[in-house]
Write an enzyme that holds these catalytic residues in place. Structure first.
Site, PDB file in Angstrom:
ATOM      1  N   ASP A 334       0.832  -1.208   0.000  1.00 54.71           N
ATOM      2  CA  ASP A 334       0.000   0.000   0.000  1.00 54.71           C
ATOM      3  C   ASP A 334       0.865   1.256   0.000  1.00 54.71           C
ATOM      4  O   ASP A 334       2.032   1.228   0.381  1.00 54.71           O
ATOM      5  CB  ASP A 334      -0.898   0.026   1.245  1.00 54.71           C
ATOM      6  CG  ASP A 334      -0.069  -0.024   2.530  1.00 54.71           C
ATOM      7  OD1 ASP A 334       0.863  -0.853   2.585  1.00 54.71           O
ATOM      8  OD2 ASP A 334      -0.328   0.758   3.451  1.00 54.71           O
ATOM      9  N   GLU A 335       0.269   2.341  -0.430  1.00 54.42           N
ATOM     10  CA  GLU A 335       0.841   3.688  -0.309  1.00 54.42           C
ATOM     11  C   GLU A 335       2.300   3.768  -0.782  1.00 54.42           C
ATOM     12  O   GLU A 335       3.162   4.245  -0.060  1.00 54.42           O
ATOM     13  CB  GLU A 335       0.747   4.167   1.151  1.00 54.42           C
ATOM     14  CG  GLU A 335      -0.685   4.272   1.641  1.00 54.42           C
ATOM     15  CD  GLU A 335      -0.777   4.781   3.076  1.00 54.42           C
ATOM     16  OE1 GLU A 335      -1.595   5.675   3.309  1.00 54.42           O
ATOM     17  OE2 GLU A 335      -0.050   4.280   3.950  1.00 54.42           O
TER      18      GLU A 335
END
Ligand SMILES: *[C@@H]1O[C@H](CO)[C@@H](O)[C@H](O)[C@H]1NC(C)=O
Ligand SMILES: *[C@@H]1O[C@H](CO)[C@@H](O)[C@H](O)[C@H]1NC(C)=O
Ligand SMILES: *[C@@H]1O[C@H](CO)[C@@H](O)[C@H](O)[C@H]1NC(C)=O
Ligand SMILES: *[C@@H]1O[C@H](CO)[C@@H](O)[C@H](O)[C@H]1NC(C)=O
Length: 541
Positions: A334-335
Protein backbone atom coordinates in the site's frame (compact mmCIF):
# COMPACT_ATOMS: atom_id res chain seq x y z
CA UNK A 1 -26.55 -39.30 26.27
CA UNK A 2 -26.76 -39.79 22.53
CA UNK A 3 -27.57 -37.18 19.95
CA UNK A 4 -28.29 -37.63 16.29
CA UNK A 5 -25.32 -36.98 14.11
CA UNK A 6 -24.90 -33.41 13.02
CA UNK A 7 -25.25 -32.42 9.42
CA UNK A 8 -24.48 -28.95 8.21
CA UNK A 9 -26.86 -29.56 5.34
CA UNK A 10 -29.70 -29.38 7.82
CA UNK A 11 -28.74 -25.91 9.02
CA UNK A 12 -30.88 -23.85 6.66
CA UNK A 13 -33.95 -25.76 7.77
CA UNK A 14 -33.43 -24.45 11.26
CA UNK A 15 -33.00 -20.79 10.48
CA UNK A 16 -36.65 -19.88 10.67
CA UNK A 17 -36.84 -21.18 14.24
CA UNK A 18 -34.30 -18.71 15.43
CA UNK A 19 -35.91 -15.88 13.55
CA UNK A 20 -39.16 -16.54 15.37
CA UNK A 21 -37.37 -16.25 18.70
CA UNK A 22 -35.76 -12.94 17.77
CA UNK A 23 -37.97 -10.90 20.09
CA UNK A 24 -36.83 -12.62 23.25
CA UNK A 25 -33.26 -12.51 22.01
CA UNK A 26 -33.17 -8.77 21.63
CA UNK A 27 -34.88 -7.58 24.77
CA UNK A 28 -34.29 -10.02 27.57
CA UNK A 29 -30.79 -9.98 29.02
CA UNK A 30 -31.42 -12.08 32.09
CA UNK A 31 -33.35 -15.03 30.74
CA UNK A 32 -32.99 -14.89 26.99
CA UNK A 33 -30.16 -15.57 24.60
CA UNK A 34 -27.26 -13.24 25.24
CA UNK A 35 -24.49 -15.11 23.47
CA UNK A 36 -22.06 -12.99 21.43
CA UNK A 37 -21.57 -13.63 18.54
CA UNK A 38 -25.04 -15.05 18.04
CA UNK A 39 -24.96 -18.73 16.97
CA UNK A 40 -26.55 -20.03 13.81
CA UNK A 41 -29.26 -21.88 15.70
CA UNK A 42 -30.27 -21.56 19.35
CA UNK A 43 -33.18 -23.01 21.24
CA UNK A 44 -33.57 -22.94 25.00
CA UNK A 45 -36.04 -23.65 27.77
CA UNK A 46 -37.79 -21.42 30.29
CA UNK A 47 -37.40 -21.34 34.05
CA UNK A 48 -35.36 -24.43 34.77
CA UNK A 49 -31.68 -24.29 35.62
CA UNK A 50 -28.72 -26.53 36.32
CA UNK A 51 -26.05 -25.91 38.88
CA UNK A 52 -22.49 -26.28 37.63
CA UNK A 53 -20.54 -28.67 39.85
CA UNK A 54 -17.62 -27.30 41.84
CA UNK A 55 -14.30 -26.98 40.04
CA UNK A 56 -12.80 -30.13 41.43
CA UNK A 57 -15.89 -32.15 40.46
CA UNK A 58 -16.66 -30.59 37.08
CA UNK A 59 -15.36 -33.04 34.52
CA UNK A 60 -14.19 -33.21 30.96
CA UNK A 61 -15.17 -36.48 29.36
CA UNK A 62 -13.86 -37.32 25.89
CA UNK A 63 -14.95 -40.96 25.65
CA UNK A 64 -15.79 -41.94 22.09
CA UNK A 65 -13.72 -39.12 20.60
CA UNK A 66 -11.25 -39.72 17.79
CA UNK A 67 -9.23 -36.86 19.18
CA UNK A 68 -6.80 -38.12 21.79
CA UNK A 69 -5.76 -34.65 22.99
CA UNK A 70 -2.13 -35.74 23.10
CA UNK A 71 -0.93 -32.15 23.48
CA UNK A 72 -3.63 -31.23 26.00
CA UNK A 73 -5.09 -28.41 23.88
CA UNK A 74 -8.67 -29.43 24.71
CA UNK A 75 -7.97 -29.99 28.39
CA UNK A 76 -6.33 -26.56 28.58
CA UNK A 77 -9.32 -24.99 26.85
CA UNK A 78 -11.60 -26.69 29.35
CA UNK A 79 -9.58 -25.43 32.33
CA UNK A 80 -9.57 -21.90 30.90
CA UNK A 81 -13.33 -22.15 30.66
CA UNK A 82 -13.55 -22.99 34.36
CA UNK A 83 -11.36 -19.99 35.12
CA UNK A 84 -13.41 -17.49 33.14
CA UNK A 85 -16.78 -18.62 34.47
CA UNK A 86 -15.52 -18.45 38.05
CA UNK A 87 -13.40 -15.32 37.89
CA UNK A 88 -16.23 -12.91 38.74
CA UNK A 89 -17.16 -14.11 42.23
CA UNK A 90 -16.19 -16.40 45.06
CA UNK A 91 -18.10 -19.59 44.32
CA UNK A 92 -18.76 -20.98 47.78
CA UNK A 93 -22.08 -22.76 47.39
CA UNK A 94 -22.61 -25.92 49.37
CA UNK A 95 -23.71 -28.16 46.53
CA UNK A 96 -24.05 -31.28 48.63
CA UNK A 97 -27.41 -29.84 49.75
CA UNK A 98 -28.59 -30.01 46.18
CA UNK A 99 -30.62 -32.77 44.60
CA UNK A 100 -28.09 -34.44 42.31
CA UNK A 101 -30.48 -34.20 39.36
CA UNK A 102 -30.09 -30.41 39.47
CA UNK A 103 -26.33 -30.70 39.02
CA UNK A 104 -24.34 -30.33 35.80
CA UNK A 105 -21.39 -32.61 36.36
CA UNK A 106 -19.30 -31.90 33.30
CA UNK A 107 -19.02 -31.68 29.54
CA UNK A 108 -18.84 -34.66 27.26
CA UNK A 109 -16.87 -33.61 24.18
CA UNK A 110 -16.64 -35.65 21.00
CA UNK A 111 -14.26 -34.49 18.29
CA UNK A 112 -14.25 -36.52 15.08
CA UNK A 113 -10.97 -35.40 13.51
CA UNK A 114 -7.80 -36.62 15.24
CA UNK A 115 -5.81 -33.74 13.70
CA UNK A 116 -4.74 -30.67 15.62
CA UNK A 117 -3.66 -28.78 12.51
CA UNK A 118 -4.92 -25.21 12.49
CA UNK A 119 -5.13 -23.89 8.95
CA UNK A 120 -7.22 -21.58 6.82
CA UNK A 121 -10.62 -23.19 6.24
CA UNK A 122 -10.43 -25.59 9.19
CA UNK A 123 -13.88 -26.82 10.22
CA UNK A 124 -14.99 -24.63 13.15
CA UNK A 125 -18.54 -25.95 13.51
CA UNK A 126 -19.87 -27.36 16.75
CA UNK A 127 -23.05 -28.53 18.31
CA UNK A 128 -23.70 -27.92 22.01
CA UNK A 129 -26.51 -29.09 24.22
CA UNK A 130 -27.15 -28.63 27.90
CA UNK A 131 -29.96 -30.87 29.14
CA UNK A 132 -32.82 -30.06 31.47
CA UNK A 133 -32.67 -31.55 34.99
CA UNK A 134 -33.63 -35.20 34.91
CA UNK A 135 -36.95 -36.03 36.59
CA UNK A 136 -35.82 -36.67 40.19
CA UNK A 137 -34.12 -38.73 41.40
CA UNK A 138 -31.92 -38.51 38.35
CA UNK A 139 -28.34 -38.97 37.36
CA UNK A 140 -26.21 -35.83 37.28
CA UNK A 141 -26.34 -34.30 33.83
CA UNK A 142 -23.57 -33.70 31.31
CA UNK A 143 -23.45 -31.02 28.66
CA UNK A 144 -22.71 -32.52 25.28
CA UNK A 145 -20.39 -30.90 22.76
CA UNK A 146 -19.74 -32.35 19.34
CA UNK A 147 -17.33 -30.93 16.75
CA UNK A 148 -15.45 -31.99 13.67
CA UNK A 149 -12.18 -30.51 14.94
CA UNK A 150 -10.79 -29.45 18.28
CA UNK A 151 -11.13 -25.83 17.09
CA UNK A 152 -14.89 -26.21 16.75
CA UNK A 153 -14.88 -27.70 20.24
CA UNK A 154 -12.98 -24.66 21.58
CA UNK A 155 -15.66 -22.38 20.08
CA UNK A 156 -18.28 -24.56 21.74
CA UNK A 157 -16.54 -24.11 25.09
CA UNK A 158 -16.56 -20.34 24.58
CA UNK A 159 -20.29 -20.48 23.94
CA UNK A 160 -20.80 -22.65 26.99
CA UNK A 161 -18.90 -20.12 29.11
CA UNK A 162 -21.40 -17.47 28.05
CA UNK A 163 -24.32 -19.64 29.20
CA UNK A 164 -22.91 -19.69 32.73
CA UNK A 165 -23.77 -17.10 35.36
CA UNK A 166 -23.36 -16.62 39.10
CA UNK A 167 -26.38 -17.09 41.32
CA UNK A 168 -26.25 -14.63 44.24
CA UNK A 169 -28.62 -16.73 46.40
CA UNK A 170 -26.95 -20.11 46.07
CA UNK A 171 -23.42 -18.69 45.42
CA UNK A 172 -23.07 -21.25 42.64
CA UNK A 173 -22.40 -21.03 38.90
CA UNK A 174 -25.47 -22.10 37.00
CA UNK A 175 -26.85 -22.50 33.51
CA UNK A 176 -30.28 -20.93 33.32
CA UNK A 177 -33.10 -21.58 30.85
CA UNK A 178 -32.15 -25.19 30.20
CA UNK A 179 -32.35 -27.19 27.99
CA UNK A 180 -30.10 -25.50 25.43
CA UNK A 181 -29.53 -26.74 21.91
CA UNK A 182 -27.06 -24.85 19.78
CA UNK A 183 -25.86 -25.63 16.26
CA UNK A 184 -23.21 -23.26 15.08
CA UNK A 185 -20.58 -22.53 12.50
CA UNK A 186 -18.94 -19.37 11.17
CA UNK A 187 -20.22 -17.51 8.14
CA UNK A 188 -16.67 -16.57 7.04
CA UNK A 189 -13.43 -18.54 7.44
CA UNK A 190 -11.28 -15.42 7.87
CA UNK A 191 -12.22 -13.26 10.86
CA UNK A 192 -9.24 -11.06 11.51
CA UNK A 193 -7.80 -8.44 13.81
CA UNK A 194 -4.70 -6.46 12.81
CA UNK A 195 -2.16 -5.36 15.38
CA UNK A 196 0.77 -3.11 14.49
CA UNK A 197 4.01 -3.56 16.45
CA UNK A 198 6.03 -1.09 14.40
CA UNK A 199 4.33 2.17 15.41
CA UNK A 200 4.37 1.03 19.04
CA UNK A 201 5.99 -2.03 20.47
CA UNK A 202 3.48 -4.31 22.17
CA UNK A 203 4.92 -6.54 24.91
CA UNK A 204 4.28 -10.27 24.66
CA UNK A 205 1.74 -10.40 27.53
CA UNK A 206 -0.28 -7.66 25.83
CA UNK A 207 -0.39 -9.60 22.56
CA UNK A 208 -1.38 -12.74 24.44
CA UNK A 209 -4.21 -10.93 26.18
CA UNK A 210 -5.42 -9.62 22.83
CA UNK A 211 -5.42 -13.23 21.58
CA UNK A 212 -7.41 -14.36 24.63
CA UNK A 213 -9.99 -11.68 23.96
CA UNK A 214 -10.17 -12.57 20.25
CA UNK A 215 -11.09 -16.13 21.23
CA UNK A 216 -13.94 -14.81 23.43
CA UNK A 217 -15.43 -13.18 20.30
CA UNK A 218 -14.54 -16.09 17.98
CA UNK A 219 -12.15 -14.02 15.86
CA UNK A 220 -9.63 -16.43 14.35
CA UNK A 221 -6.80 -14.57 12.59
CA UNK A 222 -4.26 -12.28 14.23
CA UNK A 223 -2.84 -10.21 11.37
CA UNK A 224 0.55 -9.20 12.74
CA UNK A 225 1.78 -6.07 10.99
CA UNK A 226 5.22 -6.60 12.46
CA UNK A 227 7.45 -4.01 10.84
CA UNK A 228 6.93 -0.69 9.10
CA UNK A 229 8.64 2.63 8.46
CA UNK A 230 9.12 3.49 12.13
CA UNK A 231 10.65 0.32 13.60
CA UNK A 232 11.77 -3.24 12.85
CA UNK A 233 11.33 -5.16 16.10
CA UNK A 234 11.64 -8.79 14.90
CA UNK A 235 14.76 -10.94 14.83
CA UNK A 236 15.54 -12.24 11.33
CA UNK A 237 18.35 -14.83 11.58
CA UNK A 238 19.14 -14.63 7.85
CA UNK A 239 19.82 -10.88 8.16
CA UNK A 240 20.73 -10.26 11.78
CA UNK A 241 21.14 -6.49 11.45
CA UNK A 242 17.50 -5.92 10.53
CA UNK A 243 16.32 -5.55 14.10
CA UNK A 244 18.80 -2.74 14.62
CA UNK A 245 15.79 -0.85 13.27
CA UNK A 246 13.92 -1.43 16.55
CA UNK A 247 13.10 1.58 18.74
CA UNK A 248 15.37 0.20 21.47
CA UNK A 249 17.10 -3.02 22.41
CA UNK A 250 14.28 -3.84 24.81
CA UNK A 251 11.53 -3.35 22.25
CA UNK A 252 12.27 -6.42 20.14
CA UNK A 253 10.95 -9.93 19.56
CA UNK A 254 13.28 -12.92 19.29
CA UNK A 255 12.29 -15.70 16.90
CA UNK A 256 11.43 -17.71 20.01
CA UNK A 257 9.03 -14.89 21.04
CA UNK A 258 7.38 -15.05 17.62
CA UNK A 259 7.08 -18.83 17.87
CA UNK A 260 5.53 -18.42 21.29
CA UNK A 261 2.91 -16.02 19.92
CA UNK A 262 2.07 -18.47 17.13
CA UNK A 263 1.87 -21.37 19.59
CA UNK A 264 -0.21 -19.41 22.10
CA UNK A 265 -2.63 -18.32 19.38
CA UNK A 266 -2.91 -21.81 17.87
CA UNK A 267 -3.87 -23.27 21.25
CA UNK A 268 -6.81 -20.86 21.18
CA UNK A 269 -7.85 -21.47 17.58
CA UNK A 270 -6.23 -18.28 16.27
CA UNK A 271 -3.89 -18.29 13.25
CA UNK A 272 -1.18 -15.68 12.79
CA UNK A 273 -0.90 -13.89 9.44
CA UNK A 274 2.54 -12.24 9.31
CA UNK A 275 3.12 -9.14 7.21
CA UNK A 276 6.08 -7.39 5.64
CA UNK A 277 4.79 -4.23 3.99
CA UNK A 278 6.87 -3.71 0.82
CA UNK A 279 8.22 -1.81 -1.02
CA UNK A 280 6.90 1.27 0.85
CA UNK A 281 6.55 1.27 4.65
CA UNK A 282 10.03 -0.26 4.97
CA UNK A 283 12.35 2.57 5.94
CA UNK A 284 13.38 0.88 9.20
CA UNK A 285 14.97 -2.00 7.24
CA UNK A 286 17.79 0.29 6.17
CA UNK A 287 18.93 1.10 9.71
CA UNK A 288 20.70 -2.27 9.71
CA UNK A 289 21.33 -2.42 5.95
CA UNK A 290 21.60 1.10 4.47
CA UNK A 291 22.00 -0.41 0.97
CA UNK A 292 18.24 -1.04 1.05
CA UNK A 293 17.60 2.72 0.99
CA UNK A 294 17.62 4.45 -2.38
CA UNK A 295 20.06 6.89 -0.73
CA UNK A 296 20.83 8.23 2.72
CA UNK A 297 18.69 11.28 1.96
CA UNK A 298 15.79 9.41 0.42
CA UNK A 299 14.99 6.23 2.34
CA UNK A 300 11.93 4.52 0.91
CA UNK A 301 10.55 2.63 -0.98
CA UNK A 302 13.18 -0.15 -0.87
CA UNK A 303 15.73 0.10 -3.69
CA UNK A 304 14.10 -1.74 -6.59
CA UNK A 305 17.35 -1.71 -8.61
CA UNK A 306 19.41 -3.59 -6.02
CA UNK A 307 19.52 -7.42 -6.11
CA UNK A 308 20.34 -7.30 -2.41
CA UNK A 309 16.79 -6.02 -1.72
CA UNK A 310 15.31 -9.26 -3.05
CA UNK A 311 17.92 -11.37 -1.20
CA UNK A 312 16.74 -9.76 2.04
CA UNK A 313 13.07 -10.35 1.21
CA UNK A 314 13.93 -13.97 0.40
CA UNK A 315 15.74 -14.32 3.72
CA UNK A 316 12.86 -12.83 5.68
CA UNK A 317 10.26 -15.02 4.00
CA UNK A 318 12.47 -18.07 4.41
CA UNK A 319 12.73 -17.35 8.15
CA UNK A 320 8.98 -16.61 8.28
CA UNK A 321 8.15 -19.96 6.73
CA UNK A 322 9.77 -21.71 9.71
CA UNK A 323 7.61 -19.77 12.20
CA UNK A 324 4.38 -18.70 10.53
CA UNK A 325 2.64 -21.78 9.17
CA UNK A 326 -0.58 -20.10 8.08
CA UNK A 327 -1.33 -20.61 4.39
CA UNK A 328 -0.92 -16.90 3.65
CA UNK A 329 1.76 -14.28 4.10
CA UNK A 330 0.89 -10.59 3.76
CA UNK A 331 3.19 -8.61 1.46
CA UNK A 332 1.62 -5.19 2.03
CA UNK A 333 1.98 -3.07 -1.09
CA UNK A 334 0.00 0.00 0.00
CA UNK A 335 0.84 3.69 -0.31
CA UNK A 336 3.91 3.30 -2.49
CA UNK A 337 5.34 6.73 -3.31
CA UNK A 338 8.07 6.25 -5.92
CA UNK A 339 9.47 9.79 -5.71
CA UNK A 340 12.76 8.47 -4.30
CA UNK A 341 13.17 6.14 -7.25
CA UNK A 342 12.83 9.12 -9.57
CA UNK A 343 15.11 11.42 -7.61
CA UNK A 344 17.91 8.89 -7.08
CA UNK A 345 20.16 8.77 -10.19
CA UNK A 346 21.24 5.10 -10.02
CA UNK A 347 17.63 3.95 -9.68
CA UNK A 348 16.29 6.34 -12.31
CA UNK A 349 18.95 5.04 -14.75
CA UNK A 350 18.18 1.42 -13.89
CA UNK A 351 14.46 1.96 -14.48
CA UNK A 352 15.15 3.61 -17.83
CA UNK A 353 17.64 0.93 -18.91
CA UNK A 354 15.02 -1.74 -18.20
CA UNK A 355 12.60 0.14 -20.47
CA UNK A 356 10.26 0.78 -17.57
CA UNK A 357 8.58 3.74 -15.99
CA UNK A 358 8.01 4.11 -12.24
CA UNK A 359 4.71 2.28 -12.16
CA UNK A 360 6.22 -0.59 -14.15
CA UNK A 361 9.02 -0.72 -11.58
CA UNK A 362 6.48 -0.86 -8.77
CA UNK A 363 4.68 -3.73 -10.50
CA UNK A 364 8.01 -5.50 -11.13
CA UNK A 365 8.78 -5.25 -7.40
CA UNK A 366 5.39 -6.56 -6.23
CA UNK A 367 5.32 -9.48 -8.68
CA UNK A 368 8.89 -10.48 -7.90
CA UNK A 369 8.15 -10.42 -4.16
CA UNK A 370 5.03 -12.51 -4.81
CA UNK A 371 7.15 -15.11 -6.59
CA UNK A 372 9.59 -15.24 -3.70
CA UNK A 373 6.71 -15.83 -1.25
CA UNK A 374 5.25 -18.52 -3.54
CA UNK A 375 8.65 -20.24 -3.60
CA UNK A 376 8.41 -20.58 0.18
CA UNK A 377 5.02 -22.27 -0.09
CA UNK A 378 2.84 -19.30 0.79
CA UNK A 379 -0.27 -17.95 -0.83
CA UNK A 380 -0.38 -14.18 -0.83
CA UNK A 381 -2.24 -11.25 0.61
CA UNK A 382 -1.64 -7.76 -0.78
CA UNK A 383 -3.27 -4.45 0.09
CA UNK A 384 -5.72 -3.34 -2.57
CA UNK A 385 -3.48 -0.82 -4.39
CA UNK A 386 -1.70 -3.69 -6.12
CA UNK A 387 -5.06 -4.88 -7.46
CA UNK A 388 -6.22 -1.38 -8.34
CA UNK A 389 -3.00 -0.72 -10.28
CA UNK A 390 -2.29 -4.05 -12.04
CA UNK A 391 -4.82 -6.57 -10.75
CA UNK A 392 -4.82 -8.76 -13.85
CA UNK A 393 -1.11 -9.47 -13.45
CA UNK A 394 -1.16 -10.51 -9.80
CA UNK A 395 -0.67 -14.18 -9.02
CA UNK A 396 -3.98 -16.04 -8.97
CA UNK A 397 -3.00 -17.06 -5.45
CA UNK A 398 -3.45 -13.47 -4.28
CA UNK A 399 -6.05 -12.42 -1.74
CA UNK A 400 -6.73 -8.71 -2.16
CA UNK A 401 -7.02 -6.88 1.14
CA UNK A 402 -9.46 -4.00 0.78
CA UNK A 403 -8.94 -0.94 2.97
CA UNK A 404 -9.35 2.29 1.02
CA UNK A 405 -13.10 2.31 0.71
CA UNK A 406 -16.28 0.51 -0.20
CA UNK A 407 -16.98 -1.04 -3.58
CA UNK A 408 -13.63 -2.80 -4.00
CA UNK A 409 -14.65 -6.34 -3.06
CA UNK A 410 -17.20 -6.59 -5.93
CA UNK A 411 -14.46 -5.70 -8.43
CA UNK A 412 -11.96 -8.11 -6.90
CA UNK A 413 -14.28 -11.11 -6.95
CA UNK A 414 -15.56 -10.23 -10.41
CA UNK A 415 -11.91 -10.56 -11.49
CA UNK A 416 -11.86 -14.02 -9.92
CA UNK A 417 -9.55 -13.17 -7.02
CA UNK A 418 -10.25 -13.63 -3.32
CA UNK A 419 -10.85 -10.69 -1.02
CA UNK A 420 -10.63 -9.66 2.64
CA UNK A 421 -12.76 -6.67 3.56
CA UNK A 422 -11.42 -3.93 5.90
CA UNK A 423 -12.79 -0.69 4.46
CA UNK A 424 -11.37 2.05 6.65
CA UNK A 425 -14.59 4.05 6.97
CA UNK A 426 -16.09 1.18 9.00
CA UNK A 427 -13.46 -1.30 10.17
CA UNK A 428 -10.42 0.76 11.17
CA UNK A 429 -10.26 0.70 14.96
CA UNK A 430 -7.68 3.51 15.06
CA UNK A 431 -10.42 5.74 13.64
CA UNK A 432 -12.18 6.66 16.85
CA UNK A 433 -15.24 8.17 15.16
CA UNK A 434 -16.98 5.15 13.62
CA UNK A 435 -19.49 3.89 16.18
CA UNK A 436 -20.07 0.25 17.03
CA UNK A 437 -23.21 0.44 14.89
CA UNK A 438 -21.08 1.29 11.87
CA UNK A 439 -18.84 -1.70 12.64
CA UNK A 440 -21.88 -3.93 13.03
CA UNK A 441 -23.60 -2.91 9.81
CA UNK A 442 -20.55 -3.18 7.49
CA UNK A 443 -21.59 -6.04 5.20
CA UNK A 444 -18.70 -7.77 3.35
CA UNK A 445 -20.97 -9.16 0.62
CA UNK A 446 -22.68 -5.86 -0.12
CA UNK A 447 -23.35 -5.59 -3.86
CA UNK A 448 -22.12 -9.13 -4.55
CA UNK A 449 -25.02 -11.31 -5.62
CA UNK A 450 -23.41 -14.16 -7.56
CA UNK A 451 -22.91 -17.06 -5.16
CA UNK A 452 -19.60 -18.12 -6.73
CA UNK A 453 -18.30 -14.59 -6.31
CA UNK A 454 -19.59 -14.43 -2.74
CA UNK A 455 -17.44 -17.43 -1.87
CA UNK A 456 -14.35 -15.49 -2.95
CA UNK A 457 -14.84 -13.05 -0.07
CA UNK A 458 -13.02 -15.12 2.52
CA UNK A 459 -13.90 -12.73 5.33
CA UNK A 460 -13.00 -9.45 6.92
CA UNK A 461 -10.69 -7.85 9.39
CA UNK A 462 -10.73 -4.97 11.84
CA UNK A 463 -7.46 -3.03 11.90
CA UNK A 464 -5.85 -1.72 15.09
CA UNK A 465 -3.14 0.48 13.59
CA UNK A 466 -0.58 1.38 16.19
CA UNK A 467 0.19 5.11 15.87
CA UNK A 468 -1.88 6.02 18.90
CA UNK A 469 -2.13 2.76 20.81
CA UNK A 470 0.37 1.08 23.08
CA UNK A 471 0.05 -1.27 26.02
CA UNK A 472 -1.90 1.39 27.93
CA UNK A 473 -4.93 1.62 25.68
CA UNK A 474 -4.95 -1.10 23.02
CA UNK A 475 -7.68 -3.20 24.65
CA UNK A 476 -10.12 -0.34 25.09
CA UNK A 477 -9.56 0.75 21.48
CA UNK A 478 -10.17 -2.76 20.14
CA UNK A 479 -13.19 -3.57 22.31
CA UNK A 480 -16.12 -3.47 22.08
CA UNK A 481 -16.19 -2.34 18.44
CA UNK A 482 -14.22 -5.38 17.22
CA UNK A 483 -16.97 -7.53 18.73
CA UNK A 484 -19.56 -5.84 16.53
CA UNK A 485 -17.54 -6.86 13.46
CA UNK A 486 -16.97 -10.32 14.93
CA UNK A 487 -20.72 -10.99 14.93
CA UNK A 488 -21.00 -9.71 11.35
CA UNK A 489 -18.31 -12.23 10.35
CA UNK A 490 -19.55 -15.18 12.41
CA UNK A 491 -23.33 -15.11 12.46
CA UNK A 492 -25.49 -16.18 9.48
CA UNK A 493 -26.70 -13.16 7.54
CA UNK A 494 -30.36 -13.85 8.26
CA UNK A 495 -29.74 -13.85 12.02
CA UNK A 496 -28.00 -10.47 12.03
CA UNK A 497 -29.97 -7.53 13.35
CA UNK A 498 -31.02 -5.02 10.71
CA UNK A 499 -31.74 -2.53 13.50
CA UNK A 500 -28.78 -2.19 15.85
CA UNK A 501 -31.09 -1.17 18.74
CA UNK A 502 -31.97 -4.84 18.92
CA UNK A 503 -28.41 -5.83 19.76
CA UNK A 504 -27.26 -3.02 22.05
CA UNK A 505 -28.21 -4.84 25.26
CA UNK A 506 -26.56 -8.08 24.18
CA UNK A 507 -23.37 -6.29 23.08
CA UNK A 508 -23.31 -4.30 26.33
CA UNK A 509 -23.60 -7.60 28.16
CA UNK A 510 -20.65 -9.00 26.20
CA UNK A 511 -18.62 -5.86 26.95
CA UNK A 512 -19.34 -6.24 30.67
CA UNK A 513 -18.36 -9.91 30.39
CA UNK A 514 -15.02 -8.84 28.84
CA UNK A 515 -14.52 -6.41 31.75
CA UNK A 516 -15.29 -9.20 34.21
CA UNK A 517 -12.63 -11.31 32.51
CA UNK A 518 -10.06 -8.54 32.90
CA UNK A 519 -10.28 -7.06 29.39
CA UNK A 520 -10.41 -3.26 29.40
CA UNK A 521 -13.26 -2.99 26.88
CA UNK A 522 -14.62 0.57 26.58
CA UNK A 523 -18.30 1.46 27.01
CA UNK A 524 -20.48 0.50 24.04
CA UNK A 525 -22.29 3.81 23.68
CA UNK A 526 -20.25 6.73 22.50
CA UNK A 527 -17.33 6.57 20.12
CA UNK A 528 -14.40 4.18 20.24
CA UNK A 529 -12.23 4.24 23.36
CA UNK A 530 -14.51 6.68 25.19
CA UNK A 531 -14.64 6.88 28.98
CA UNK A 532 -17.94 6.15 30.73
CA UNK A 533 -20.12 9.26 30.38
CA UNK A 534 -21.12 9.29 34.04
CA UNK A 535 -22.24 7.06 36.89
CA UNK A 536 -24.29 4.08 35.79
CA UNK A 537 -24.58 0.36 35.25
CA UNK A 538 -22.14 -1.32 32.90
CA UNK A 539 -25.13 -2.85 31.11
CA UNK A 540 -26.48 0.46 29.84
CA UNK A 541 -23.23 2.28 29.00
C1 LIG B 1 -22.93 -28.79 53.23
O1 LIG B 1 -24.25 -29.28 53.42
C2 LIG B 1 -24.26 -30.59 53.94
C3 LIG B 1 -25.72 -31.07 53.92
O2 LIG B 1 -26.60 -30.08 54.42
C4 LIG B 1 -23.68 -30.57 55.34
O3 LIG B 1 -23.67 -31.87 55.87
C5 LIG B 1 -22.23 -30.04 55.24
O4 LIG B 1 -21.68 -29.89 56.53
C6 LIG B 1 -22.20 -28.69 54.53
N1 LIG B 1 -20.82 -28.33 54.32
C7 LIG B 1 -20.36 -27.11 54.57
C8 LIG B 1 -18.92 -26.89 54.28
O5 LIG B 1 -21.07 -26.22 55.01
C1 LIG C 1 -13.85 -41.36 14.00
O1 LIG C 1 -13.21 -41.48 12.74
C2 LIG C 1 -13.80 -42.47 11.91
C3 LIG C 1 -12.91 -42.60 10.70
O2 LIG C 1 -12.67 -41.35 10.09
C4 LIG C 1 -15.22 -42.04 11.56
O3 LIG C 1 -15.83 -42.99 10.74
C5 LIG C 1 -16.02 -41.89 12.85
O4 LIG C 1 -17.30 -41.38 12.58
C6 LIG C 1 -15.29 -40.95 13.81
N1 LIG C 1 -15.96 -40.95 15.09
C7 LIG C 1 -16.53 -39.87 15.60
C8 LIG C 1 -17.11 -40.02 16.95
O5 LIG C 1 -16.62 -38.82 15.00
C1 LIG D 1 4.12 3.06 -17.77
O1 LIG D 1 4.34 2.26 -18.88
C2 LIG D 1 3.29 1.35 -19.19
C3 LIG D 1 3.73 0.50 -20.36
O2 LIG D 1 4.92 -0.16 -20.04
C4 LIG D 1 2.04 2.13 -19.51
O3 LIG D 1 0.97 1.23 -19.73
C5 LIG D 1 1.70 3.04 -18.36
O4 LIG D 1 0.59 3.87 -18.68
C6 LIG D 1 2.89 3.92 -17.97
N1 LIG D 1 2.55 4.64 -16.76
C7 LIG D 1 2.82 5.91 -16.59
C8 LIG D 1 2.41 6.50 -15.25
O5 LIG D 1 3.35 6.57 -17.42
C1 LIG E 1 -23.41 -0.70 -3.62
O1 LIG E 1 -23.82 -0.20 -4.86
C2 LIG E 1 -24.47 1.06 -4.79
C3 LIG E 1 -25.00 1.40 -6.18
O2 LIG E 1 -23.98 1.27 -7.12
C4 LIG E 1 -23.47 2.10 -4.29
O3 LIG E 1 -24.08 3.37 -4.19
C5 LIG E 1 -22.96 1.67 -2.93
O4 LIG E 1 -21.96 2.57 -2.48
C6 LIG E 1 -22.40 0.26 -2.98
N1 LIG E 1 -22.08 -0.15 -1.64
C7 LIG E 1 -20.98 -0.87 -1.34
C8 LIG E 1 -20.75 -1.16 0.11
O5 LIG E 1 -20.22 -1.30 -2.17
Amino acid sequence: MALHSFSILLLPLFFHFILTSAASRSSDIAGGVRIWPLPALVTHGGQRRLCVANTKDFRLNTDGSNFTDASGILKEGFLRLLDVVRVGHVVDANLSRLDSSALLLGIHIIVSSPSEELQYGVDESYRLSVPAPAPAPGKPAYAYLQARTVYGALHGLQTFSQLCSFNFESRAIEVRSVPWNIIDQPRFSYRGLLIDTSRHYQPLPVIKKVIDSMAYAKLNVLHWHIVDTQSFPLEIPSFPNLWLGAYSKQERYTTADAEEIVRYAQRRGVSVLAEVDIPGHALSWGVGYPALWPSKDCKQPLDVSNEFTFKVIDGILSDFSKIFKYRFVHLGGDEVDTTCWRSTPHIRNWVRKKGMNESDAHKYFVLRAQNIALSHGYELVNWEETFNDFGSELSRKTVVHNWLGIGVAPKVVAAGLRCIVSNQDSWYLDHIDPSWEKFYLNEPLKNITDSKQQKLVIGGEVCMWGESVDASNIEQTIWPRAAAAAERLWTPYDNLAKDTNQVFARLAHFRCLLNQRGIEAAPVSGLGRSAPWGPGSCFVQ
